[in-house]
Motif scaffolding. Sequence first.
Motif, PDB file in Angstrom:
ATOM      1  N   LEU A   1     -28.052 -42.606  -2.039  1.00 27.49           N
ATOM      2  CA  LEU A   1     -27.505 -42.240  -0.734  1.00 27.49           C
ATOM      3  C   LEU A   1     -27.634 -40.742  -0.510  1.00 27.49           C
ATOM      4  CD1 LEU A   1     -24.202 -44.327  -0.884  1.00 27.49           C
ATOM      5  CD2 LEU A   1     -26.189 -44.847   0.542  1.00 27.49           C
ATOM      6  N   THR A   2     -27.910 -40.377   0.739  1.00 28.96           N
ATOM      7  CA  THR A   2     -27.863 -38.964   1.126  1.00 28.96           C
ATOM      8  C   THR A   2     -26.419 -38.627   1.482  1.00 28.96           C
ATOM      9  OG1 THR A   2     -28.255 -39.405   3.464  1.00 28.96           O
ATOM     10  CG2 THR A   2     -30.201 -39.146   2.042  1.00 28.96           C
ATOM     11  N   LEU A   3     -26.163 -37.312   1.602  1.00 23.85           N
ATOM     12  CA  LEU A   3     -24.825 -36.894   2.004  1.00 23.85           C
ATOM     13  C   LEU A   3     -24.490 -37.440   3.393  1.00 23.85           C
ATOM     14  CD1 LEU A   3     -24.722 -33.177   0.794  1.00 23.85           C
ATOM     15  CD2 LEU A   3     -23.673 -35.191  -0.283  1.00 23.85           C
ATOM     16  N   GLU A   4     -25.464 -37.390   4.278  1.00 25.37           N
ATOM     17  CA  GLU A   4     -25.214 -37.872   5.631  1.00 25.37           C
ATOM     18  C   GLU A   4     -24.934 -39.371   5.632  1.00 25.37           C
ATOM     19  OE1 GLU A   4     -27.281 -37.811  10.090  1.00 25.37           O
ATOM     20  OE2 GLU A   4     -28.359 -37.014   8.355  1.00 25.37           O
ATOM     21  N   GLU A   5     -25.663 -40.128   4.800  1.00 20.82           N
ATOM     22  CA  GLU A   5     -25.431 -41.577   4.719  1.00 20.82           C
ATOM     23  C   GLU A   5     -24.039 -41.895   4.189  1.00 20.82           C
ATOM     24  OE1 GLU A   5     -29.970 -43.231   4.007  1.00 20.82           O
ATOM     25  OE2 GLU A   5     -28.760 -42.587   2.293  1.00 20.82           O
ATOM     26  N   MET A   6     -23.470 -40.933   3.449  1.00 19.00           N
ATOM     27  CA  MET A   6     -22.116 -41.118   2.942  1.00 19.00           C
ATOM     28  C   MET A   6     -21.065 -40.535   3.870  1.00 19.00           C
ATOM     29  SD  MET A   6     -22.497 -40.600  -1.195  1.00 19.00           S
ATOM     30  CE  MET A   6     -23.509 -39.131  -1.123  1.00 19.00           C
TER      31      MET A   6
ATOM     32  N   ASP B 182     -14.831 -38.195  -5.366  1.00 21.12           N
ATOM     33  CA  ASP B 182     -14.502 -37.040  -6.208  1.00 21.12           C
ATOM     34  C   ASP B 182     -15.759 -36.226  -6.509  1.00 21.12           C
ATOM     35  OD1 ASP B 182     -11.854 -37.652  -6.260  1.00 21.12           O
ATOM     36  OD2 ASP B 182     -11.875 -38.620  -8.232  1.00 21.12           O
ATOM     37  N   LEU B 183     -16.829 -36.921  -6.835  1.00 19.45           N
ATOM     38  CA  LEU B 183     -18.060 -36.218  -7.185  1.00 19.45           C
ATOM     39  C   LEU B 183     -18.619 -35.492  -5.973  1.00 19.45           C
ATOM     40  CD1 LEU B 183     -20.961 -37.624  -9.335  1.00 19.45           C
ATOM     41  CD2 LEU B 183     -21.442 -36.490  -7.186  1.00 19.45           C
ATOM     42  N   VAL B 184     -18.697 -36.164  -4.816  1.00 20.96           N
ATOM     43  CA  VAL B 184     -19.311 -35.561  -3.633  1.00 20.96           C
ATOM     44  C   VAL B 184     -18.435 -34.443  -3.069  1.00 20.96           C
ATOM     45  CG1 VAL B 184     -20.173 -36.009  -1.300  1.00 20.96           C
ATOM     46  CG2 VAL B 184     -20.551 -37.690  -3.118  1.00 20.96           C
ATOM     47  N   ASP B 185     -17.124 -34.619  -3.119  1.00 26.07           N
ATOM     48  CA  ASP B 185     -16.238 -33.551  -2.645  1.00 26.07           C
ATOM     49  C   ASP B 185     -16.469 -32.271  -3.437  1.00 26.07           C
ATOM     50  OD1 ASP B 185     -15.134 -35.088  -0.671  1.00 26.07           O
ATOM     51  OD2 ASP B 185     -13.269 -35.537  -1.745  1.00 26.07           O
ATOM     52  N   ASN B 186     -16.634 -32.407  -4.748  1.00 27.05           N
ATOM     53  CA  ASN B 186     -16.895 -31.237  -5.580  1.00 27.05           C
ATOM     54  C   ASN B 186     -18.270 -30.645  -5.273  1.00 27.05           C
ATOM     55  OD1 ASN B 186     -14.433 -31.312  -6.952  1.00 27.05           O
ATOM     56  ND2 ASN B 186     -15.209 -32.767  -8.472  1.00 27.05           N
ATOM     57  N   LEU B 187     -19.228 -31.519  -4.988  1.00 26.69           N
ATOM     58  CA  LEU B 187     -20.587 -31.076  -4.704  1.00 26.69           C
ATOM     59  C   LEU B 187     -20.633 -30.236  -3.428  1.00 26.69           C
ATOM     60  CD1 LEU B 187     -23.810 -33.158  -5.053  1.00 26.69           C
ATOM     61  CD2 LEU B 187     -23.361 -32.004  -2.903  1.00 26.69           C
ATOM     62  N   VAL B 188     -20.011 -30.732  -2.354  1.00 30.75           N
ATOM     63  CA  VAL B 188     -20.090 -30.016  -1.061  1.00 30.75           C
ATOM     64  C   VAL B 188     -19.179 -28.807  -1.033  1.00 30.75           C
ATOM     65  CG1 VAL B 188     -20.760 -32.119   0.162  1.00 30.75           C
ATOM     66  CG2 VAL B 188     -18.326 -31.496   0.029  1.00 30.75           C
ATOM     67  N   ALA B 189     -18.299 -28.685  -2.010  1.00 29.39           N
ATOM     68  CA  ALA B 189     -17.410 -27.510  -2.050  1.00 29.39           C
ATOM     69  C   ALA B 189     -18.063 -26.317  -2.745  1.00 29.39           C
ATOM     70  CB  ALA B 189     -16.110 -27.876  -2.755  1.00 29.39           C
ATOM     71  N   GLU B 190     -19.241 -26.544  -3.363  1.00 33.03           N
ATOM     72  CA  GLU B 190     -19.913 -25.457  -4.074  1.00 33.03           C
ATOM     73  C   GLU B 190     -20.449 -24.403  -3.093  1.00 33.03           C
ATOM     74  OE1 GLU B 190     -20.117 -24.939  -7.251  1.00 33.03           O
ATOM     75  OE2 GLU B 190     -19.101 -26.799  -7.861  1.00 33.03           O
ATOM     76  N   ASP B 191     -20.543 -23.150  -3.582  1.00 33.48           N
ATOM     77  CA  ASP B 191     -21.031 -22.049  -2.751  1.00 33.48           C
ATOM     78  C   ASP B 191     -22.534 -22.129  -2.511  1.00 33.48           C
ATOM     79  OD1 ASP B 191     -18.492 -21.018  -2.606  1.00 33.48           O
ATOM     80  OD2 ASP B 191     -18.766 -19.681  -4.331  1.00 33.48           O
ATOM     81  N   ARG B 192     -23.232 -22.773  -3.401  1.00 35.46           N
ATOM     82  CA  ARG B 192     -24.677 -22.824  -3.313  1.00 35.46           C
ATOM     83  C   ARG B 192     -25.147 -24.280  -3.215  1.00 35.46           C
ATOM     84  NH1 ARG B 192     -23.618 -18.369  -2.478  1.00 35.46           N
ATOM     85  NH2 ARG B 192     -24.338 -16.461  -3.490  1.00 35.46           N
ATOM     86  N   PRO B 193     -26.310 -24.529  -2.661  1.00 39.48           N
ATOM     87  CA  PRO B 193     -26.840 -25.894  -2.618  1.00 39.48           C
ATOM     88  C   PRO B 193     -26.959 -26.466  -4.027  1.00 39.48           C
ATOM     89  CG  PRO B 193     -28.136 -24.429  -1.215  1.00 39.48           C
ATOM     90  CD  PRO B 193     -27.225 -23.552  -2.016  1.00 39.48           C
ATOM     91  N   GLN B 194     -26.748 -27.781  -4.139  1.00 40.25           N
ATOM     92  CA  GLN B 194     -26.732 -28.421  -5.447  1.00 40.25           C
ATOM     93  C   GLN B 194     -27.945 -29.346  -5.620  1.00 40.25           C
ATOM     94  OE1 GLN B 194     -24.170 -27.708  -7.832  1.00 40.25           O
ATOM     95  NE2 GLN B 194     -24.046 -26.085  -6.265  1.00 40.25           N
TER      96      GLN B 194
END
Length: 479
Positions: A83-88, A185-197
């Motif tokens: 899944l992409t972020l948008e799909e989620m 939990d995983l995606v919330d942490n991912l999108v909270a990062e300062d840099r692209p993941q």
Amino acid sequence: MKKKHKGLQIAILVVVCVILAGLCLVGYYLYRQVNSGLFFEETTLNGYDVSGMSCREVFQMLKEDYSAPTLTITEGDETALTLTLEEMGYTIDEANLLADIQDCMREQNLSLIFSLTEGNTFEVQVSFDYDENVFTEAVTSANFAQARVASADASLEYDGTEYYIEPESYGTEFDDADLQVMVKDLVDNLVAEDRPQEDQVLALPDSFYYIPAVTQEDTELTSLMNIYNSYCKAVITLTFGDDEEDAIVLDWSTIQNWLVIDGDTATIDEQQVEDIVYNLAATYNTLYLPRTFTTSNGDTIEYESSDYGYQIDQSGEVEQLLADIAANTETSREPVYSTKGRERDGADDICGTYVEVDLTGQHLWYYKDGELIIESDIVSGKPTDDRETATGVFMIPYKQTNVTLSGGSGSSAWSTPVTYWMPFHDGQGLHDATWRSSFGGSIYKTNGSHGCVNLPYSVAETIYNEMEERTPIFLYKTE
């Protein structure tokens, strides 16, 4: 002096013009830089070199890079769902991001000289909007590449002979809510990062799936299997003649309903066994019950009760059934009878073999398997209270040769030897009467027997030789 002074003025004017021209050029340059809409050289934003880029270009770059990570959910070595972020349901807050980039541009312009000489380092927060409905519709096992397989409890199975435990099986079903918590939990942490993941991989652990509630090691299941196998092989076939259609089969389908299980032990509900024996007796008992008999002359005789027939020993049959069930094997037998006739075929306990005596017509017929073997005139008991031949349906329980019949007392005592003796009721029976020269008619009225049915010797001999013990005899009057 005037020429020198004038020359100086010209020189000063030139210098002033040059300076003014320079200042104009510098001003024009600065004006062009401020209004270029581009970031100056040596400018970074969130670690990106954005020199010479417009706000829109920086926005597009950040949007693409921050939105780029995908999440791949794996099961074992297989990809289950990507899944992409948008799909989620995670989409960048574009208005906020663009506004922040534009703020950086304004900050750059406010410190114009410094920005041009030293460059700038900017940081913006790339925030995401979240749509829960999109997320829950996307992050579900229904979208996995492989259809879900339910776990199955260990179960007790029957192969027609014995019970065995079918082991449990482990499936791939799980609670979507648990999956969604883990993914969020995983995606919330991912999108909270300062840099692209980078792209993310989430491997589902083995413990994630539903597990069977009952396994093959379950003690209760094992105990039940052992109990069932102690009874399930019992097949008791109760026969009521040679026709298999008349047989009653008591097998596991019935016996199972009689089991009373208490923990590791089981007993048979004797009340249910008694009930079924009672019903068998009600269906198949013929002793002491009314009978209808069609005579050789075609008349119909109604008997209120019959002293011939079959009677199930109910307590004995219950005891035998319990023993047969406990033996846990196949057996075929007659019911336990307290009284039984010669032969039966289901409800028919005559089967075409019987002696028929017409006391009014003074005649006898003997049938065997539906075939008339012999018929003859007779002499029956004298029609007095103490000598009259009984009417009814009786059994001839045995036969005997060379018997001396006797009766009476004192001066009325009598004794008579006979060759063939076949008793049927209260001292009365069939026998040869060699002392008589004639039979039939009305002889019985004046010179009748003491209740027995007198027969010519050859007739008595034939009946005796052909007849089996427990043969029924029908005696009746037609008047």
